[in-house]
Motif scaffolding. Structure first.
Motif, PDB file in Angstrom:
ATOM      1  N   THR A  40      -2.925  -1.003  -3.373  1.00  0.00           N
ATOM      2  CA  THR A  40      -3.233   0.017  -2.363  1.00  0.00           C
ATOM      3  C   THR A  40      -4.570  -0.291  -1.694  1.00  0.00           C
ATOM      4  O   THR A  40      -4.703  -0.225  -0.460  1.00  0.00           O
ATOM      5  CB  THR A  40      -3.280   1.418  -3.010  1.00  0.00           C
ATOM      6  OG1 THR A  40      -1.988   1.762  -3.506  1.00  0.00           O
ATOM      7  CG2 THR A  40      -3.720   2.475  -1.995  1.00  0.00           C
ATOM      8  N   GLY A  60       0.808  -1.223   0.000  1.00  0.00           N
ATOM      9  CA  GLY A  60       0.000   0.000   0.000  1.00  0.00           C
ATOM     10  C   GLY A  60       0.833   1.260   0.000  1.00  0.00           C
ATOM     11  O   GLY A  60       0.310   2.367  -0.154  1.00  0.00           O
ATOM     12  N   SER A  66       5.069  -0.472  -5.116  1.00  0.00           N
ATOM     13  CA  SER A  66       3.757  -1.079  -4.899  1.00  0.00           C
ATOM     14  C   SER A  66       3.774  -2.592  -5.080  1.00  0.00           C
ATOM     15  O   SER A  66       2.880  -3.285  -4.600  1.00  0.00           O
ATOM     16  CB  SER A  66       2.727  -0.468  -5.859  1.00  0.00           C
ATOM     17  OG  SER A  66       2.550   0.901  -5.585  1.00  0.00           O
ATOM     18  N   GLY A  99      -4.492   7.587   0.920  1.00  0.00           N
ATOM     19  CA  GLY A  99      -4.755   6.397   0.112  1.00  0.00           C
ATOM     20  C   GLY A  99      -5.790   6.674  -0.964  1.00  0.00           C
ATOM     21  O   GLY A  99      -5.633   6.288  -2.130  1.00  0.00           O
TER      22      GLY A  99
END
Length: 453
Positions: A312, A82, A222, A101
């Protein structure tokens, strides 16, 4: 209440040790979509800074690299797929973490509209279907097919996605270098015609546009949970990706201005300069190859936008900032199943809506995404000294000096550039943030004992 099936799926992990340094670097470069980014942003950059565009591209890499170093420091401590979300959550609390986020997710949703539209238009141009290229309905239909297709590839596994990226990236880099060499040869000089118009000197806005071109390198972080040596490899890959992009962007922009001149480049800012210049410069066959390169670039980045965003959302679900079902992982492919599907559907809806109602999808989205990306880079940089707290001693440069410089750079760019980007991108940013906040706060964290398996 979390079901048994949810608990089992949340207990599964992403595929470990699937990526090496080379494939992680390829994902970072491809996520930036070099050919696509140059096509839609260089003309706009020339409007702001004129003949200084190659220099601005080189200078703009400095704050981006500083942020990459911030990512490296945080990733060393906590390699979570994330990335920005868990790091800012730990530094500032769940509310800020969730908002950051959401900012990354919404930026990716917006850029998907650019990518899908460019991919659809260039496909039609490649096959001589100019009427379809100008049809919004045709753009919406083919772009939707591309989003679905790339989502399926992303779902099928990280190794499939990585090798797809390496192949597509090779095609677009070869085409871009051919364009640059041909442009310099045709121009007969490496010098830029400084006697022509030199832009309106909005350097801060130019840097903001350049941020859009570089954005994507953080995809190397990521996929850290799927990378060998997750605390070290993603950072090396991201820094290599940035170095490669600096050279490629500066050379291609330099060659285009040397060949066409500042006035011509500024005059096609609302279009993309490859489609305008390629046929005269490279001939029909060469022009088709360059159109194909931009198409390949947009498709590759469509896939690499899905990859980090789904992860994420997975990370947010694992930490109870998203409904638990978003943490489901495919038993067969070891990829985020629900997150991938939901992001693809959301991108599809936003894309079709924007294409059918907006006259300036590309320009507004470029400006809006640049602002959103700068915002979450800024918060990530600020998070570093807060995250480490009393553990700064011994690593003052990495955990205090670099983050402060990065944060100061993006504060300056945002403050100076906001008045120049126009109302369209700022409206898009405002609507995006409001919608994101409403959705975010409607997703209440689960009650104690309900969220985690």
């Amino acid at each position: 209440m979390t079901t048994t099936a949810d608990s089992r799926s949340r207990g599964r992990s992403l595929r470990r040790d699937a990526l090496g340094l080379g494939t992680s670097t390829a994902i970072g470069i491809s996520s930036s979509a070099p050919a696509y980014s140059l096509a839609v942003a260089v003309g706009l950059l020339v409007v702001y800074v004129g003949a200084a565009a190659p220099l601005v591209l080189a200078v703009s890499a400095i704050p981006v690299v500083l942020v990459a170093l911030c990512f490296r420091e945080l990733n060393r401590a906590e390699p979570d797929c994330g990335t920005t979300f868990p790091w800012t959550q730990k530094a500032f609390g769940l509310g800020v973490g969730r908002m950051v986020g959401w900012t990354t997710v919404m930026a990716c949703v917006l850029v998907m509209s650019n990518l899908a539209q460019v991919a659809s238009v260039y496909t039609y141009l490649l096959f001589g279907l100019d009427g379809a290229a100008d049809s919004r309905a045709a753009q919406a239909g083919l772009g939707a097919v591309f989003i679905i297709g790339m989502a399926v590839l992303a779902y099928r596994g990280i190794r499939v996605a990585a090798w797809t990226q390496a192949t597509l990236l090779t095609v677009e880099v070869v085409a871009l270098l051919w364009f640059a060499v041909s442009a310099f040869r045709e121009a007969g000089t490496f010098s830029i015609p400084l006697s022509t118009a030199t832009g309106d000197k909005a350097w801060a806005t130019g840097v903001l546009v350049a941020v859009f071109l570089y954005w994507g390198w953080d995809s190397s972080f990521s996929v850290n949970e799927e990378t060998r040596d997750p605390r070290r490899t993603p950072a090396i890959a991201a820094l290599i990706a940035n170095g490669f992009l600096v050279l490629l962007y500066a050379v291609v922009a330099w060659s285009a201005i040397a060949y066409a001149g500042v006035d011509t480049m500024a005059g096609i800012a609302d279009d993309d300069f490859f489609s305008v210049l390629s046929n005269d410069l490279l001939g029909t066959a060469g022009g088709k190859l360059l159109v194909g390169a931009v198409l390949v670039s947009a498709l590759a980045s469509t896939q690499t936008t899905i990859l980090p965003t789904a992860r994420t959302m997975l990370s947010m679900a694992r930490r109870d900032a998203f409904p638990g079902r978003f943490a489901r992982i495919s038993t067969r492919f070891h990829t985020p199943s629900v997150s991938t599907a939901v992001f693809a559907v959301a991108s599809l809806v936003i894309y079709v809506t924007l294409v059918l109602i907006s006259d300036a999808v590309l320009a507004d989205a470029v400006g809006a995404v640049s602002v959103l990306v700068s915002l979450y880079y800024l918060v990530t940089a600020i998070a570093v000294p807060v995250y480490f707290g009393g553990a700064i001693k011994g690593r003052v440069l990495q955990r205090l000096v670099v983050p402060v410089l990065a944060a100061a750079s993006f504060v300056a760019v945002l403050v100076l550039a906001v008045s120049d980007v126009g109302t369209g991108p700022l409206v898009v940013v405002g609507v995006t943030m409001v919608v994101g906040a409403l959705i975010m706060f409607s997703m209440k964290p689960p009650a104690e004992g309900e969220g985690r398996a």
